[in-house]
Design an enzyme around this catalytic site. Structure first.
Site, PDB file in Angstrom:
ATOM      1  N   HIS A 151      -9.562   1.424   4.496  1.00  0.00           N
ATOM      2  CA  HIS A 151      -8.298   1.574   5.224  1.00  0.00           C
ATOM      3  C   HIS A 151      -8.509   2.491   6.430  1.00  0.00           C
ATOM      4  O   HIS A 151      -9.285   3.451   6.362  1.00  0.00           O
ATOM      5  CB  HIS A 151      -7.206   2.137   4.304  1.00  0.00           C
ATOM      6  N   LYS A 167       0.165   4.267  -0.275  1.00  0.00           N
ATOM      7  CA  LYS A 167      -0.451   5.445   0.352  1.00  0.00           C
ATOM      8  C   LYS A 167      -0.160   6.700  -0.481  1.00  0.00           C
ATOM      9  O   LYS A 167      -0.067   6.602  -1.702  1.00  0.00           O
ATOM     10  CB  LYS A 167       0.017   5.588   1.810  1.00  0.00           C
ATOM     11  N   GLU A 181      -6.825   4.788   7.603  1.00  0.00           N
ATOM     12  CA  GLU A 181      -6.566   6.215   7.365  1.00  0.00           C
ATOM     13  C   GLU A 181      -7.765   6.890   6.710  1.00  0.00           C
ATOM     14  O   GLU A 181      -7.991   8.086   6.895  1.00  0.00           O
ATOM     15  CB  GLU A 181      -5.277   6.367   6.533  1.00  0.00           C
ATOM     16  N   GLY A 233       2.304   1.983  10.884  1.00  0.00           N
ATOM     17  CA  GLY A 233       3.317   3.031  10.770  1.00  0.00           C
ATOM     18  C   GLY A 233       3.964   3.404  12.092  1.00  0.00           C
ATOM     19  O   GLY A 233       4.641   4.421  12.188  1.00  0.00           O
ATOM     20  N   ASN A 238       0.869  -1.170   0.000  1.00  0.00           N
ATOM     21  CA  ASN A 238       0.000   0.000   0.000  1.00  0.00           C
ATOM     22  C   ASN A 238       0.912   1.228   0.000  1.00  0.00           C
ATOM     23  O   ASN A 238       1.490   1.569   1.022  1.00  0.00           O
ATOM     24  CB  ASN A 238      -0.888  -0.043   1.257  1.00  0.00           C
ATOM     25  N   SER A 255       3.129  -2.317  10.372  1.00  0.00           N
ATOM     26  CA  SER A 255       4.570  -2.439  10.618  1.00  0.00           C
ATOM     27  C   SER A 255       5.120  -3.819  10.252  1.00  0.00           C
ATOM     28  O   SER A 255       6.020  -4.323  10.913  1.00  0.00           O
ATOM     29  CB  SER A 255       4.905  -2.075  12.073  1.00  0.00           C
ATOM     30  N   GLU A 262      -5.810  -4.918  10.207  1.00  0.00           N
ATOM     31  CA  GLU A 262      -4.750  -3.963  10.544  1.00  0.00           C
ATOM     32  C   GLU A 262      -5.085  -3.267  11.855  1.00  0.00           C
ATOM     33  O   GLU A 262      -5.903  -2.336  11.874  1.00  0.00           O
ATOM     34  CB  GLU A 262      -4.612  -2.914   9.432  1.00  0.00           C
TER      35      GLU A 262
HETATM   36  P1  PGA Z   1       2.663   0.111   7.667  1.00  0.00           P
HETATM   37  O1  PGA Z   1       1.234   0.353   6.977  1.00  0.00           O
HETATM   38  O2  PGA Z   1       3.220  -1.169   7.099  1.00  0.00           O
HETATM   39  O3  PGA Z   1       3.489   1.312   7.296  1.00  0.00           O
HETATM   40  O4  PGA Z   1       2.422  -0.004   9.141  1.00  0.00           O
HETATM   41  C1  PGA Z   1       0.343  -0.708   6.746  1.00  0.00           C
HETATM   42  C2  PGA Z   1      -0.952  -0.179   6.157  1.00  0.00           C
HETATM   43  O5  PGA Z   1      -1.475   0.820   6.673  1.00  0.00           O
HETATM   44  O6  PGA Z   1      -1.488  -0.726   5.174  1.00  0.00           O
END
Ligand code: PGA
Length: 250
Positions: A95, A12, A97, A173, A10, A213, A167
């Site tokens: 997602h 982003k 976010e 992140g 992803n 992560s 997630e």
């Molecule tokens: P990350 O993001 O691996 O940077 O934690 C995962 C995601 O939000 O899909």
């Protein structure tokens, strides 16, 4: 039952156009002939350029969102028709976010899920609890609610085109990963809940990715868990050298 590992990147809101094309080229070259299933979720404006690169490869091209409706007077939106037109066959929906920064509701996410599936696209539906919800012992309830709301009206047949990404929001992140045992416990719960919503066959076949992560150093142990079938990877997906090693785990 043996489910193929499905590793998704992803991206982003990252990369320039040149970086997106270069990364896609590296991935096409390095993932060629590899066994697992692969996807990259690319910013809207670079999808067309990246589509030219991944065409004919084993990498699925995904958008990070889509409109809940077809073409028409919807300023700023991007329809599934437009995505398919440029060779994008998958969409990441729900997602955290988008849920927590943009305020997307489960109802809106469900409309998008149904729209994408009706258009013959694959959907990667993200679910997961906030830290406060986990601490309050609500992680399973949150996932159950997001699953039943997000999948409302989706048929067992359509579930063949649905992947679930679990997630935990507190792990995205942040460098904090759920322990393999904690992640496995909730993945198992999610599979059981899908069996309740549909049937055992759908539950056995559905791919459930872990996200938050994930990186080469922790992916092997996570992917070794019986109900963790893949990963949705953010930060570590932005460079071939950090993404490819995760893709190579069988
Ligand atoms: P990350 O993001 O691996 O940077 O934690 C995962 C995601 O939000 O899909």
């Amino acid at each position: 039952m043996a489910r193929t590992h499905y590793i998704a990147g992803n991206w982003k809101m990252n990369t320039s156009k040149a970086e997106a094309v270069a990364l896609a080229k590296d991935l096409v070259a390095q993932l060629k002939g590899k066994k697992n299933k692969f996807m990259i979720g690319v910013p809207f404006v670079y999808l067309d350029a990246v589509a030219q690169v991944v065409k004919g490869s084993n990498i699925i091209l995904a958008a990070q969102d889509c409109a809940a409706t077809g073409n028409g007077a919807h300023t700023g939106e991007v329809s599934c028709e437009m995505l398919k037109d440029i060779g994008c066959t998958c969409v990441i929906l729900g997602h955290s976010e988008r849920r927590h920064e943009i305020g997307e509701s489960d109802e809106l996410i469900n409309k998008k899920v149904r729209r994408a599936l009706a258009q013959g696209m694959e959907v990667d539906l993200c679910i997961g609890e906030l830290l406060a919800e986990r601490e309050a012992g609500e992680a399973e309830n949150v996932c159950a609610f997001q699953l039943s709301a997000g999948l409302a009206g989706v048929t067992a047949e359509q579930m063949k085109n649905v992947t679930i990404a679990y997630e935990p929001v507190w792990a995205i992140g942040t460098g904090k990963t759920a322990t393999p045992a904690d992640a496995e416990a909730i993945h198992k719960f999610i599979r059981g809940y899908i069996a309740k919503l549909y049937n055992q066959k759908v539950a056995d076949e559905v791919i459930i990715q872990y996200g938050g992560s994930m990186k080469a150093s922790n992916a092997k142990e996570l992917l070794a868990q019986p109900d963790i079938d893949g990963g949705l990877i953010g930060g570590a997906a932005l460079k071939a050298e950090t993404f490819v090693p995760i893709c190579e785990i069988e």
